[in-house]
Design a protein around this motif. Structure first.
Motif, PDB file in Angstrom:
ATOM      1  N   SER A  55      48.318  96.543 -26.577  1.00 42.66           N
ATOM      2  CA  SER A  55      47.307  97.317 -25.741  1.00 42.66           C
ATOM      3  C   SER A  55      45.998  97.303 -26.380  1.00 42.66           C
ATOM      4  N   HIS A 212      38.452 100.711 -20.968  1.00 41.84           N
ATOM      5  CA  HIS A 212      38.835 101.092 -22.188  1.00 41.84           C
ATOM      6  C   HIS A 212      37.623 101.513 -23.084  1.00 41.84           C
ATOM      7  N   ALA A 271      45.579 103.921 -26.179  1.00 43.40           N
ATOM      8  CA  ALA A 271      45.917 102.811 -26.689  1.00 43.40           C
ATOM      9  C   ALA A 271      45.840 102.791 -28.535  1.00 43.40           C
ATOM     10  N   GLY A 298      50.145 103.305 -25.125  1.00 41.06           N
ATOM     11  CA  GLY A 298      50.760 102.107 -25.352  1.00 41.06           C
ATOM     12  C   GLY A 298      50.234 101.739 -26.859  1.00 41.06           C
ATOM     13  N   GLY A 300      48.864  99.074 -29.770  1.00 41.60           N
ATOM     14  CA  GLY A 300      48.219  98.024 -29.939  1.00 41.60           C
ATOM     15  C   GLY A 300      48.175  97.495 -31.662  1.00 41.60           C
ATOM     16  N   ALA A 346      53.446 100.822 -22.308  1.00 37.79           N
ATOM     17  CA  ALA A 346      52.155  99.920 -22.504  1.00 37.79           C
ATOM     18  C   ALA A 346      51.778  99.235 -21.275  1.00 37.79           C
ATOM     19  N   MET A 350      48.343  99.559 -18.603  1.00 38.48           N
ATOM     20  CA  MET A 350      47.459  98.660 -17.999  1.00 38.48           C
ATOM     21  C   MET A 350      47.670  98.110 -16.689  1.00 38.48           C
TER      22      MET A 350
END
Ligand SMILES: [Zn+2]
Length: 431
Positions: A55, A212, A271, A298, A300, A346, A350
């Motif tokens: 993510s 984001h 994220a 999610g 990352g 995740a 998105m």
């Protein structure tokens, strides 16, 4: 094409003796195999999992791995990130991206969100990253950064109007791309002005995407946002009118109780990059509390030089262990939850129909070797995948139905050539 593994992980749990039929990049069916068919891919001794979704990453940063490993965030940013990212021309950016994507695929990440900020006042560099993703074969969410803090290198910076126009152009060009999605990414409350953050949100609204933004990674940011804007980061974003279901906040380490509740109430996402937060000494995001507040999450890896691994499976393990340490509670975050945060949750964050094996889902899949030592003895395979599995247990990877890793080797790129090129590029790089 049909994949015939020993076991398949479906939303209902492990199933034995099922065939996964794939058509046009999507899973058509999970069914009893019946008669052998042309195009059957036998996967004896292997289990099929949904591919993991990374993510949050900065792909080019893999080229900086090892340069500033024992620094804090400010030291790393000012002595490594800013000076060394100035050395990359477009070919270097593409090489760094290909390198990171190749490593991720081999470790079972089928989607990467690349939060990309080396714009040079245009979209050509972003297009080079997109081309690298296509060539190596990973699904890409290009979070095109929008940066206007004047302390950052010039090549990162744009005016809000220019950044917004370029992001929209890139979104339009790739709107029908099967394996590429473009989304706006105003850098952070410290890297983007209020006008830039609003511009990013407006693009997301106009183009119906998410956006984001890094939020509250280090403690300093909360203090700075409070000083400069009169509110802590999440309250500040709420006051700007951008805190909502379109927002994916990255990190969110330093939030107070009210900010966590506010993120949940507004439907914002997170994220979360536990490995990177540990590496830089940022702190510990309060994940169980955020899940209870309704924040969608999610996992990352963040960039390859602040982790320094690129495995979402590794982040699942780290995520769970870190909460146990913080809460002094071995039951703080289960393997099942951690796995979900790295796959289905995740992907949903998105807005991708991926992260689960079922009809209609994108055919982004990972096969693991059931005989691998790290998966023995076999009691609860999902727990072993999260807590014990070595990256070498990943044998095969498909993205959009394309087999990009076969028996541990990339099918799309020569690893030897990749290593030779990045070795030549980074020769002589020292702090
Ligand atoms: Zn980041």
């Amino acid at each position: 094409m049909r994949l015939l593994p020993d076991l398949v992980l479906t939303p209902d749990g492990w199933q034995a003796g099922r065939a996964v039929a794939v058509t046009d990049g999507r899973i058509a069916a999970v069914q009893a195999p019946g008669e052998p068919q042309r195009g059957d891919v036998a996967l004896a001794g292997r289990a099929l999992l949904p591919g993991t979704v990374n993510s949050h990453c900065h792909a080019f940063q893999s080229l900086l791995r090892g340069l500033g490993d024992d620094l804090d965030f400010m030291g790393w940013r000012d002595r490594v990130l800013y000076p060394f990212s100035e050395r990359l021309d477009r070919a270097g950016i593409a090489l760094g991206a290909a390198f990171a994507f190749a490593e991720m695929l081999k470790q079972g990440a089928t989607t990467c969100v690349d939060f990309f900020y080396l714009q040079d006042s245009g979209n050509e560099n972003a297009e080079a990253v997109i081309e690298a993703a296509r060539a190596v074969g990973i699904r890409l969410v290009l979070a095109r950064a929008m940066y206007d803090w004047d302390g950052a290198p010039k090549r990162y910076r744009e005016t809000p109007a220019d950044a917004a126009r370029r992001v929209r152009e890139l979104i339009v060009v790739h709107r029908h791309d099967e394996t590429v999605t473009v989304q706006p990414a105003p850098h952070s409350p410290h890297g983007a002005s209020p006008a830039m953050i609003r511009a990013g949100w407006e693009v997301a609204e106009a183009e119906n995407t998410i956006f984001h933004i890094h939020v509250a990674e280090g403690r300093y940011e909360g203090e700075r946002t409070l000083r400069e804007h009169g509110a802590t980061p999440i309250r500040y974003l709420d006051r700007l009118g951008v805190l909502g279901p379109r927002m994916v906040g990255v990190h969110c380490v330093w939030l107070d109780d009210e900010e966590i509740a506010l993120m949940g109430a507004r439907g914002a996402g997170l994220a979360y990059c536990p490995g990177s937060n540990m590496f830089l000494g940022d702190g510990i995001t309060r994940v169980p509390e955020m899940l209870r507040a309704g924040v969608r999450i999610g996992l990352g890896t963040d960039g390859g030089c602040t982790n320094n691994r690129l495995s979402v499976f590794d982040e699942m393990r780290t995520c769970s262990l870190l909460q146990r340490v913080r809460l002094l509670d071995g039951t703080a975050l289960s393997a099942g939850t951690a796995f979900d945060l790295g796959t289905r949750s995740a992907a949903a964050l998105m807005r991708l129909e991926a992260g689960a094996i079922g009809p209609g889902q994108l055919a982004d899949l990972v096969a693991i070797d059931l005989a691998h030592l790290s998966l023995q003895p076999r009691h609860d395979l999902l727990k072993s995948v999260v807590y014990a599995m070595s990256p070498e247990a990943v044998t095969d990877v498909w993205v959009h139905g394309r087999r990009v890793v076969e028996q541990g080797r990339l099918t799309t790129t020569s690893e030897e050539e990749l290593v030779a090129r990045l070795t030549a590029l980074t020769k002589g790089w020292t702090m």
